[in-house]
Design a protein around this motif. Structure first.
Motif, mmCIF file in Angstrom:
data_model
loop_
_atom_site.group_PDB
_atom_site.id
_atom_site.type_symbol
_atom_site.label_atom_id
_atom_site.label_comp_id
_atom_site.label_asym_id
_atom_site.label_seq_id
_atom_site.Cartn_x
_atom_site.Cartn_y
_atom_site.Cartn_z
ATOM 1 N N ALA A 9 0.830 -1.207 0.000
ATOM 2 C CA ALA A 9 0.000 0.000 0.000
ATOM 3 C C ALA A 9 0.863 1.255 0.000
ATOM 4 N N CYS B 232 -8.385 -4.898 -3.028
ATOM 5 C CA CYS B 232 -8.431 -3.521 -2.522
ATOM 6 C C CYS B 232 -8.665 -3.506 -1.016
ATOM 7 N N PHE C 162 -9.025 3.232 0.144
ATOM 8 C CA PHE C 162 -8.483 2.761 -1.127
ATOM 9 C C PHE C 162 -8.913 3.714 -2.241
#
Length: 141
Positions: free
Chosen positions: A80, A117, A134
């Motif tokens: 991420a 996600c 996200f």
């Protein structure tokens, strides 16, 4: 179940499935019935995959190309890239012995059935305690 009785029933079932025009057969054997694996393999079944509580065996009947899907052969990981409203990027220090102290983006493995996600958001929360939102996939390899 007794392996002799199982073998007899399996042979009869295979003949029946052939007459019905079946192509692929799956047997999900609970781990408690491990004694039935050898007779099934001797009848033409082969290992597809194993889990802690069962073993999956498959058998392809026709003399054509086998189209049974293979077992999963990989796991999916996520990383991420998190940036706040000030343009600051979130990084964490690795804790594993091999890479201890290395700075990196929050990363982890997507759980079975989990949306990729959602996995990224979950990994950020697990590693930092921060609730992320996200936005988009930046890269896929």
């Amino acid at each position: 179940m007794d392996s002799v009785a199982f073998t007899s029933m399996l042979k009869a079932s295979i003949m029946h499935w052939k007459q019905q025009g079946k192509k692929g057969v799956w047997i999900k054997l609970p781990i408690e019935l491990v004694n039935l694996i050898e007779p099934a393999v001797k009848e033409g079944f082969y290992y597809h995959h194993a889990e802690p509580e069962y073993l999956m065996l498959v058998y392809w009947i026709p003399e054509t190309a086998n189209t049974l899907p293979p077992n999963a052969s990989h796991r999916t990981g996520v990383g991420a890239f998190v940036m706040n409203e000030n343009g600051e990027v979130l990084v964490v220090q690795e804790k594993s012995a091999k890479m201890r102290g290395i700075w990196k983006f929050p990363t982890g493995v997507v759980e079975e059935g989990e949306d990729i996600c959602e996995a990224a958001v979950r990994e950020v929360k697990e590693e930092t305690g921060i609730d992320a939102k996200f936005v988009e996939i930046l890269a896929f390899r």
